[in-house]
Motif scaffolding. Structure first.
Motif, PDB file in Angstrom:
ATOM      1  N   ILE A  13       0.798  -1.133  -0.123  1.00 33.14           N
ATOM      2  CA  ILE A  13      -0.087  -0.125   0.014  1.00 33.14           C
ATOM      3  C   ILE A  13       0.789   1.361   0.037  1.00 33.14           C
ATOM      4  O   ILE A  13       0.717   2.420  -0.690  1.00 33.14           O
ATOM      5  CB  ILE A  13      -1.087   0.090   1.244  1.00 33.14           C
ATOM      6  N   LEU A  14       1.966   1.271   0.782  1.00 36.78           N
ATOM      7  CA  LEU A  14       2.856   2.432   0.634  1.00 36.78           C
ATOM      8  C   LEU A  14       3.510   2.620  -0.575  1.00 36.78           C
ATOM      9  O   LEU A  14       3.832   3.635  -1.032  1.00 36.78           O
ATOM     10  CB  LEU A  14       3.901   2.124   1.889  1.00 36.78           C
ATOM     11  N   GLY A  15       3.989   1.659  -1.321  1.00 35.09           N
ATOM     12  CA  GLY A  15       4.538   1.557  -2.604  1.00 35.09           C
ATOM     13  C   GLY A  15       3.463   2.222  -3.674  1.00 35.09           C
ATOM     14  O   GLY A  15       4.075   3.000  -4.252  1.00 35.09           O
ATOM     15  N   ALA A  16       2.190   1.696  -3.449  1.00 33.76           N
ATOM     16  CA  ALA A  16       1.372   2.521  -4.476  1.00 33.76           C
ATOM     17  C   ALA A  16       1.079   3.864  -3.961  1.00 33.76           C
ATOM     18  O   ALA A  16       0.875   4.717  -5.064  1.00 33.76           O
ATOM     19  CB  ALA A  16      -0.045   1.876  -4.193  1.00 33.76           C
ATOM     20  N   LEU A  17       1.109   4.068  -2.742  1.00 30.42           N
ATOM     21  CA  LEU A  17       0.867   5.529  -2.581  1.00 30.42           C
ATOM     22  C   LEU A  17       2.343   6.548  -3.116  1.00 30.42           C
ATOM     23  O   LEU A  17       2.165   7.658  -3.591  1.00 30.42           O
ATOM     24  CB  LEU A  17       0.865   5.739  -0.917  1.00 30.42           C
ATOM     25  N   VAL A  18       3.448   5.925  -2.773  1.00 28.11           N
ATOM     26  CA  VAL A  18       4.645   6.514  -3.595  1.00 28.11           C
ATOM     27  C   VAL A  18       4.530   6.747  -5.181  1.00 28.11           C
ATOM     28  O   VAL A  18       4.712   7.792  -5.551  1.00 28.11           O
ATOM     29  CB  VAL A  18       5.719   5.570  -3.060  1.00 28.11           C
ATOM     30  N   CYS A  19       3.954   5.662  -5.786  1.00 29.16           N
ATOM     31  CA  CYS A  19       3.762   5.495  -7.239  1.00 29.16           C
ATOM     32  C   CYS A  19       2.817   6.619  -7.537  1.00 29.16           C
ATOM     33  O   CYS A  19       3.072   7.516  -8.624  1.00 29.16           O
ATOM     34  CB  CYS A  19       3.313   4.371  -7.635  1.00 29.16           C
ATOM     35  N   ALA A  41       1.606   1.368 -12.491  1.00 26.73           N
ATOM     36  CA  ALA A  41       2.325   0.803 -11.514  1.00 26.73           C
ATOM     37  C   ALA A  41       1.344   1.045 -10.230  1.00 26.73           C
ATOM     38  O   ALA A  41       1.487   0.287  -9.192  1.00 26.73           O
ATOM     39  CB  ALA A  41       3.772   1.690 -11.038  1.00 26.73           C
ATOM     40  N   THR A  42       0.892   2.399  -9.798  1.00 29.51           N
ATOM     41  CA  THR A  42      -0.005   2.619  -8.885  1.00 29.51           C
ATOM     42  C   THR A  42      -1.378   1.559  -8.728  1.00 29.51           C
ATOM     43  O   THR A  42      -1.524   0.862  -7.785  1.00 29.51           O
ATOM     44  CB  THR A  42      -0.646   4.176  -8.908  1.00 29.51           C
ATOM     45  N   LEU A  43      -1.848   1.256 -10.072  1.00 31.24           N
ATOM     46  CA  LEU A  43      -3.009   0.534  -9.896  1.00 31.24           C
ATOM     47  C   LEU A  43      -2.470  -0.862  -9.722  1.00 31.24           C
ATOM     48  O   LEU A  43      -3.240  -1.890  -8.911  1.00 31.24           O
ATOM     49  CB  LEU A  43      -3.720   0.397 -11.502  1.00 31.24           C
ATOM     50  N   GLY A  49      -1.783  -4.554  -2.889  1.00 32.73           N
ATOM     51  CA  GLY A  49      -2.048  -4.408  -1.529  1.00 32.73           C
ATOM     52  C   GLY A  49      -3.380  -4.510  -1.137  1.00 32.73           C
ATOM     53  O   GLY A  49      -3.610  -5.050   0.054  1.00 32.73           O
ATOM     54  N   LEU A  50      -4.364  -4.205  -2.011  1.00 31.13           N
ATOM     55  CA  LEU A  50      -5.974  -4.500  -1.473  1.00 31.13           C
ATOM     56  C   LEU A  50      -5.992  -5.785  -1.277  1.00 31.13           C
ATOM     57  O   LEU A  50      -6.790  -6.333  -0.455  1.00 31.13           O
ATOM     58  CB  LEU A  50      -6.851  -3.626  -2.538  1.00 31.13           C
ATOM     59  N   ARG A  51      -5.794  -6.595  -2.144  1.00 33.05           N
ATOM     60  CA  ARG A  51      -6.053  -8.105  -2.031  1.00 33.05           C
ATOM     61  C   ARG A  51      -5.610  -8.692  -0.953  1.00 33.05           C
ATOM     62  O   ARG A  51      -5.999  -9.309  -0.133  1.00 33.05           O
ATOM     63  CB  ARG A  51      -5.336  -9.052  -3.415  1.00 33.05           C
ATOM     64  N   ASP A  52      -3.962  -8.205  -0.481  1.00 30.73           N
ATOM     65  CA  ASP A  52      -3.512  -8.663   0.646  1.00 30.73           C
ATOM     66  C   ASP A  52      -4.521  -8.228   1.855  1.00 30.73           C
ATOM     67  O   ASP A  52      -4.486  -9.015   2.900  1.00 30.73           O
ATOM     68  CB  ASP A  52      -2.179  -8.050   0.966  1.00 30.73           C
TER      69      ASP A  52
END
Length: 133
Positions: A13-19, A41-43, A49-52
């Motif tokens: 989730i943090l990686g998606a926010l960074v992207c 990359a964000t999607l 992360g959402l699946r996790d």
């Protein structure tokens, strides 16, 4: 019950926010190529992360059989008598060793990584063999 470690889900989730932040930065900076890279990359990382977060338990075993995650967030119950084989595929490449748990049900081959199980696939396979017999 084997699940994704919570830290891994938070990291995704943090990686998606960074992207997403990089995408916004590149949008206002006029870098279209950066935005084209940041949006998928964000999607992708956000969906992982959402699946996790939605389905942290990837594999569970009980007296009737196992329950596995099927598709993005679906679940499938497989009775013990429908399981053909439980094995661990071990590969060595570039000096690294990787393990994947494979559960063959005849119709489907369910594959789990150590990250999805939160532990070694070898340990999970041993536990499933003990419980299934």
């Amino acid at each position: 019950m084997w699940r994704v470690r919570r830290e891994l889900a938070v990291f995704k989730i943090l990686g998606a926010l960074v992207c997403a932040g990089l995408g916004v930065f590149w949008w206002f900076g006029g870098d279209v190529r950066g935005v084209i890279l940041a949006v998928p990359a964000t999607l992708l990382v956000g969906a992982m992360g959402l699946r996790d977060l939605l389905v942290p338990v990837r594999l569970a075993a009980d007296t009737d059989g196992i329950t596995v995650v099927h598709g993005f967030a679906g679940r499938r119950h497989v009775p013990w008598e429908s399981i053909w084989d439980v094995k661990v595929d071990v590969r060595r490449r570039w000096g690294l060793r990787s393990e994947m748990l494979e559960i063959d049900t005849g119709d489907y081959l369910h594959i789990f990584s150590p990250h999805e199980l939160g532990t070694s696939p070898t340990e999970v396979a041993a536990a499933l063999r003990r419980r299934g017999t």
